[in-house]
Design an enzyme around this catalytic site. Structure first.
Site, PDB file in Angstrom:
ATOM      1  N   ARG A  27       0.816  -1.213   0.000  1.00 52.79           N
ATOM      2  CA  ARG A  27       0.000   0.000   0.000  1.00 52.79           C
ATOM      3  C   ARG A  27       0.851   1.265   0.000  1.00 52.79           C
ATOM      4  O   ARG A  27       0.359   2.348  -0.283  1.00 52.79           O
ATOM      5  CB  ARG A  27      -0.942   0.009   1.210  1.00 52.79           C
ATOM      6  CG  ARG A  27      -1.954  -1.117   1.189  1.00 52.79           C
ATOM      7  CD  ARG A  27      -2.792  -1.126   2.454  1.00 52.79           C
ATOM      8  NE  ARG A  27      -3.699   0.005   2.512  1.00 52.79           N
ATOM      9  CZ  ARG A  27      -4.931   0.015   2.010  1.00 52.79           C
ATOM     10  NH1 ARG A  27      -5.390  -1.044   1.376  1.00 52.79           N
ATOM     11  NH2 ARG A  27      -5.704   1.072   2.135  1.00 52.79           N
ATOM     12  N   TRP A  74       2.057   6.312   5.624  1.00 59.97           N
ATOM     13  CA  TRP A  74       2.504   7.085   4.460  1.00 59.97           C
ATOM     14  C   TRP A  74       2.344   8.539   4.843  1.00 59.97           C
ATOM     15  O   TRP A  74       1.235   9.021   5.043  1.00 59.97           O
ATOM     16  CB  TRP A  74       1.661   6.732   3.240  1.00 59.97           C
ATOM     17  CG  TRP A  74       2.121   7.320   1.946  1.00 59.97           C
ATOM     18  CD1 TRP A  74       3.073   6.818   1.108  1.00 59.97           C
ATOM     19  CD2 TRP A  74       1.623   8.513   1.325  1.00 59.97           C
ATOM     20  NE1 TRP A  74       3.198   7.627  -0.002  1.00 59.97           N
ATOM     21  CE2 TRP A  74       2.334   8.676   0.105  1.00 59.97           C
ATOM     22  CE3 TRP A  74       0.670   9.469   1.667  1.00 59.97           C
ATOM     23  CZ2 TRP A  74       2.097   9.740  -0.762  1.00 59.97           C
ATOM     24  CZ3 TRP A  74       0.439  10.540   0.812  1.00 59.97           C
ATOM     25  CH2 TRP A  74       1.143  10.665  -0.386  1.00 59.97           C
ATOM     26  N   ASN A 100      -5.718   5.844   9.227  1.00 59.85           N
ATOM     27  CA  ASN A 100      -5.503   6.110   7.809  1.00 59.85           C
ATOM     28  C   ASN A 100      -6.398   7.281   7.419  1.00 59.85           C
ATOM     29  O   ASN A 100      -7.549   7.349   7.842  1.00 59.85           O
ATOM     30  CB  ASN A 100      -5.887   4.910   6.944  1.00 59.85           C
ATOM     31  CG  ASN A 100      -4.961   3.736   7.132  1.00 59.85           C
ATOM     32  OD1 ASN A 100      -3.920   3.845   7.770  1.00 59.85           O
ATOM     33  ND2 ASN A 100      -5.350   2.599   6.581  1.00 59.85           N
ATOM     34  N   GLU A 499       0.967   4.867 -20.735  1.00 59.10           N
ATOM     35  CA  GLU A 499       1.106   3.833 -19.706  1.00 59.10           C
ATOM     36  C   GLU A 499       2.540   3.344 -19.602  1.00 59.10           C
ATOM     37  O   GLU A 499       3.060   3.115 -18.500  1.00 59.10           O
ATOM     38  CB  GLU A 499       0.145   2.676 -19.993  1.00 59.10           C
ATOM     39  CG  GLU A 499       0.252   1.492 -19.045  1.00 59.10           C
ATOM     40  CD  GLU A 499      -0.048   1.837 -17.599  1.00 59.10           C
ATOM     41  OE1 GLU A 499       0.276   1.005 -16.732  1.00 59.10           O
ATOM     42  OE2 GLU A 499      -0.593   2.926 -17.313  1.00 59.10           O
ATOM     43  N   LYS A 503       4.834   3.599 -16.184  1.00 60.15           N
ATOM     44  CA  LYS A 503       5.475   2.456 -15.545  1.00 60.15           C
ATOM     45  C   LYS A 503       6.946   2.734 -15.284  1.00 60.15           C
ATOM     46  O   LYS A 503       7.485   2.428 -14.220  1.00 60.15           O
ATOM     47  CB  LYS A 503       5.327   1.192 -16.401  1.00 60.15           C
ATOM     48  CG  LYS A 503       3.971   0.566 -16.352  1.00 60.15           C
ATOM     49  CD  LYS A 503       3.703  -0.025 -14.991  1.00 60.15           C
ATOM     50  CE  LYS A 503       2.286   0.144 -14.526  1.00 60.15           C
ATOM     51  NZ  LYS A 503       1.672   1.412 -14.490  1.00 60.15           N
ATOM     52  N   GLU A 506       7.371   5.378 -12.486  1.00 58.20           N
ATOM     53  CA  GLU A 506       6.898   4.905 -11.188  1.00 58.20           C
ATOM     54  C   GLU A 506       7.944   4.077 -10.460  1.00 58.20           C
ATOM     55  O   GLU A 506       8.120   4.229  -9.245  1.00 58.20           O
ATOM     56  CB  GLU A 506       5.638   4.035 -11.361  1.00 58.20           C
ATOM     57  CG  GLU A 506       4.356   4.797 -11.521  1.00 58.20           C
ATOM     58  CD  GLU A 506       3.170   3.858 -11.631  1.00 58.20           C
ATOM     59  OE1 GLU A 506       2.158   4.141 -10.979  1.00 58.20           O
ATOM     60  OE2 GLU A 506       3.246   2.859 -12.365  1.00 58.20           O
ATOM     61  N   LYS A 621      -0.468   2.061  -3.107  1.00 59.75           N
ATOM     62  CA  LYS A 621      -1.314   1.298  -4.014  1.00 59.75           C
ATOM     63  C   LYS A 621      -2.736   1.830  -4.041  1.00 59.75           C
ATOM     64  O   LYS A 621      -3.331   1.992  -5.094  1.00 59.75           O
ATOM     65  CB  LYS A 621      -1.313  -0.177  -3.581  1.00 59.75           C
ATOM     66  CG  LYS A 621      -2.072  -1.107  -4.520  1.00 59.75           C
ATOM     67  CD  LYS A 621      -1.392  -1.195  -5.868  1.00 59.75           C
ATOM     68  CE  LYS A 621      -2.053  -2.221  -6.768  1.00 59.75           C
ATOM     69  NZ  LYS A 621      -1.441  -2.204  -8.108  1.00 59.75           N
TER      70      LYS A 621
END
Length: 626
Positions: A27, A74, A100, A499, A503, A506, A621
């Site tokens: 996450r 986070w 959270n 995309e 990727k 990221e 995530k």
């Protein structure tokens, strides 16, 4: 974002907490901590860094108790430090909690609490919640009576009243789990905009942000809804709604098995999930192709064919990778069904007031089903009376529950932060929708059957695309030291370029941009030099020769060219410095087979640069904060 786990039962909580935190690492987080409650006495251990750092610290600072909470943070307010890590304690150790979400009015609450003698020691918004709960409990137990004896018929009445009073003062989002000094036999959980589930066991219960920590412990699960509070003991669950009081809770089946959340023989979840795609694209189609009527079949749209045929506009809303799959869907639906489609960033749509026709339908596309921006956009469209449908991977998620209907991806848990199999599954579902809407309108039976035949071959083509792994690794080794990439494609493969670029940045932290190939000469070509590779997605199609011309323009300026081409190509292979072959498929399926070598290229580049591919820095995530 962040992760919560909790345990109450007859065993030591720490074993489940650590296992659960490991399963929630996907996450995204930068610190972690645990608390256990033994007879009203807390033991807390927390640290900045990874869960493994927490495990090391627990060797010298163990926690004991059969009631406990764990958290991965986070950072939103305050840096990643030991002090800012959760859990946080309120008052005179009255409550310890994990959170959270984001409390938007924490500053004003902080000032109000200080006036009452409750002082925050950290930079977090969460500590304010702990002191607020403590202040409300202290106000109700100031007489000196033991709180648990306050009301004989309901030993938790004072506790629930105080927490509800505290929650009513919060503005923002929260998933909360709390343990208490004076109620040492209970966990209280509450949610608003941040997911929480309760696992139902025999003489024990579990709390988690999602179902993955519960695998192997229970297959029965209760989903909390917004404005619900759960009082959880080892033997009972009581759910209370802010407005409706006690409400019944429904126990659902958790459809995840252990193999889906374990690595198996793969070094990383991302690579595992890339190689699962022949099976996941098949799962997305299973039971949804009707050859008798040359169309697709969906069981959960909850709209009649007559209602769907009257639609004159479709809005697709999403974030990140899901937004790219929506762009693919725009091309597909407009091509097959001739319905105008608009693709909206959910974070923008929620604050815009675009004109919508009465016959507009919204599709919210999301892997997790909890993305806060997508959820808010769906709620706004629903408030205006438009049908809202979800394309989602997580059964029981908030968006799946709140939409009027929807379609599940059936891709299984996606644990790698960078989405791979969810993207291709979303593209498959978009193709099915395009076929469905096309057949409701003017698409012929023969054309529908051709689409079905091509879709039936897709798992085989995806498996063939995975054979590019060796070439992707070799090319990554050649260019992994470069700090800028361009990704270029046209028509169906413009979203593929976006995309592919996403990727790479990221997980490898290489700056990358995706563009329509023809737009390159309107500005981005200024970036081209010998250290900036251009990745062209250029399989055969209607604009193939145009993209070849764009490749020529890059070559003329000394830029390296990596080409994703189909196996019948003859021109691009002559121009490119490096080539990756993909199967020959119709244009509408090219984004699916072309995405796979781009995923592999990003993966291998990240590995070569020493990056953590499953848990890239600063990312999460499930993005449940705005």
């Amino acid at each position: 974002m962040c992760g919560i786990v909790g345990y109450i039962g007859s065993y030591q909580a720490i074993d489940f907490l650590i296992e659960g935190l490991h399963r929630l690492e996907y996450r995204g987080y930068d610190s972690s901590g645990v608390v256990a409650n033994e007879g009203g006495t807390y033991s807390i251990t927390k640290t900045a860094g990874r869960v493994n750092d927490l495990v090391e610290r627990l060797k010298t600072q163990p926690v004991r108790g059969s009631i406990g909470l764990g958290h991965t943070r986070w950072a939103t307010h305050g840096p990643a430090t030991d002090a800012n890590a959760h859990p946080h304690v309120g008052g005179d150790d009255v409550v310890a909690l994990v959170h959270n979400g984001v409390i938007e009015n924490f500053r004003e609450l902080k000032l109000q609490l200080a006036e009452k003698g409750y002082y925050c020691k950290t930079a977090t918004d969460t500590e304010v919640v702990a002191h607020l709960v403590a202040s409300e409990l202290d106000a109700r137990t100031a007489s000196g009576d033991q709180p648990k004896a306050a009301i004989e018929a309901d030993k938790y009445a004072v506790l629930v009243e105080a927490i509800q009073a505290a929650l009513a003062q919060l503005r923002g989002t929260y998933g909360l789990a709390m343990v208490f000094r004076d109620w040492p036999d209970v966990i209280v959980a509450a949610r608003l905009g941040s997911p929480l589930v309760i696992g139902v066991g025999e003489g024990e219960h579990f709390i988690a942000s999602d179902g993955s920590p519960l695998v192997g412990h229970t297959n029965r699960i209760v989903y909390l809804a917004d404005h619900e509070l759960a009082v959880v003991t080892s033997h009972a669950i009581r759910v209370i709604h802010r407005d409706n009081g006690d409400v019944g809770h429904h126990v659902k089946q958790l459809d995840i098995d252990t193999t889906q959340v374990e690595l198996g023989d793969f070094p990383h979840y991302m690579l595992k999930e890339i190689f699962e795609q022949p099976e996941t694209v098949q799962a997305a189609m299973r039971g949804r192709l009707n050859r008798d009527e040359a169309t697709a079949v969906f069981g959960g749209l909850n709209l009649t064919p007559q209602q769907l045929r009257s639609i004159d506009r479709i809005v697709l809303t999403a974030c990140g990778t899901s937004w790219h799959s929506a762009l693919v869907g725009e091309y597909m639906i407009e091509s097959f069904a001739r319905i105008p489609v608009e693709v909206e960033y959910a974070s923008e749509l929620r604050y815009r007031n675009p004109p919508m026709t009465p016959q507009t339908v919204l599709f919210a596309i999301t892997q997790s089903g909890e993305t806060i921006d997508t959820l808010a956009a769906l709620r706004e469209m629903k408030r205006k009376g438009h049908p809202t449908l979800a394309i989602c991977n997580v059964v029981g998620s908030t968006i799946a529950r709140e939409a009027d209907g929807g379609i599940y991806l059936h891709a299984g848990p996606e644990i790698g932060v960078a989405s791979t199999k969810a993207f291709t599954s979303q593209c498959v579902v978009m193709a099915l929708l395009a076929l469905y809407f096309g057949r409701l309108r003017d698409l012929s039976f023969e054309a529908g059957m051709r689409i079905i035949d091509e879709l039936a071959l897709l798992p085989r083509h995806v498996a063939e695309s995975l054979e590019s792994n060796r070439d992707a690794r070799r090319i990554a080794a050649k260019y992994a030291s470069c700090n800028n990439f361009l990704y270029l494609g046209r028509q169906f493969n413009f979203p593929t370029a976006l995309e592919g670029a996403l990727k790479l940045k990221e997980i490898s932290y290489i700056h990358a941009e995706g563009y329509p190939a023809a737009e390159m000469k309107h500005g981005p070509i200024a970036l081209v030099d010998e250290n900036t590779p251009s990745v062209f997605i250029v399989p055969q199609g209607g604009v193939y020769s145009k993209v070849i011309s764009n490749m020529e323009e890059i070559k003329a300026r000394g830029g390296p060219v990596i080409a994703i081409v189909d196996k019948e190509d003859s021109q691009a292979v002559e121009l490119a410095d490096e080539v990756i072959h993909i199967p020959v498929v119709p244009e509408f399926l090219q984004p699916i087979v072309a995405a796979i070598p781009l995923q592999l290229l990003a993966y291998h580049a990240a590995i070569l640069r020493g990056c953590d591919v499953d848990k890239p820095r600063n990312l999460a995530k499930s993005v449940t904060v705005e």
